[in-house]
Design an enzyme around this catalytic site. Sequence first.
Site, PDB file in Angstrom:
ATOM      1  N   THR A  54       0.888  -1.228   0.050  1.00 23.45           N
ATOM      2  CA  THR A  54       0.057  -0.105  -0.083  1.00 23.45           C
ATOM      3  C   THR A  54       0.871   1.072   0.037  1.00 23.45           C
ATOM      4  O   THR A  54       1.971   1.146   0.565  1.00 23.45           O
ATOM      5  CB  THR A  54      -0.769  -0.040   1.374  1.00 23.45           C
ATOM      6  OG1 THR A  54      -1.544  -1.246   1.268  1.00 23.45           O
ATOM      7  CG2 THR A  54      -1.884   1.025   1.172  1.00 23.45           C
TER       8      THR A  54
ATOM      9  N   GLY B  30      -1.804  -0.680   6.176  1.00 27.03           N
ATOM     10  CA  GLY B  30      -1.885  -1.908   7.240  1.00 27.03           C
ATOM     11  C   GLY B  30      -3.133  -2.767   6.879  1.00 27.03           C
ATOM     12  O   GLY B  30      -3.578  -2.806   5.802  1.00 27.03           O
TER      13      GLY B  30
ATOM     14  N   GLY C 139      -6.265  -3.634   6.179  1.00 32.27           N
ATOM     15  CA  GLY C 139      -7.378  -2.591   5.794  1.00 32.27           C
ATOM     16  C   GLY C 139      -8.631  -2.936   6.639  1.00 32.27           C
ATOM     17  O   GLY C 139      -9.371  -2.001   6.964  1.00 32.27           O
TER      18      GLY C 139
END
Length: 223
Positions: free
Chosen positions: A83, A135, A137
């Site tokens: 991410t 991190g 989700g």
Amino acid sequence: MDKDGNCGAVLAMQNIANPISVARKVMEETPHVMLAGKGAEQFAYEQGFEKTNLLTEESKQAWEEWKKTSKYKPIINIENHDTIGMLAIDADGEIAGACTTSGMAYKMAGRVGDSPIIGAGLFVDNEVGGATATGVGEEVVRTVGSFLIVELMRQGKLPQEACEEGVKRIIAKNKDKQDFQIGFIAINKKGETGGYCIHPGFTYRTYTKEGHVNNPSDSYLKS
Ligand code: GLY
């Protein structure tokens, strides 16, 4: 998500190398906010994106290995997903943001994380500021984390204070388990920034006309 609150997202889309660019096309070229799965992929081809096989031999072998136990257990700060969240402010103080991810590795088919959910993985309100998350989700979705942080800044908190409160809200909902990572970053209308995470090891970069600075984020847990 742009300064006017326009936004676009794609999710569960395969075979496209840069989904963030397709998300931008959803925002700019359609009346919709989210496109998913085959519909998102078809839209990408219509917009001129190329079909790309993203499965490397190395990933395939790692997946075959994982299938022997099939345990879904993300490891803190080991990059089994990628991410990336970005927040930008221009010389006029206009704010925009974006985020992109491959999502958790070895998840159930159809699983959607926080990144494409406006308000969870990303939120911008140009009157206040912007926030984005990385991190696990699921935990960010449960608190609508990025929207929460922008609202906390609206109430007067600095970006750093708002990120800390966002993480603490997630901790409060997970009193018995803190074995996962979440990191938030935020920016306000003055260009002030903040970042906070659960476990040490999360860093974020700020880029100004003075250049790049790497900022190790403070964390809720200290070791
Ligand atoms: N934060 C990315 C994900 O949970 O998939």
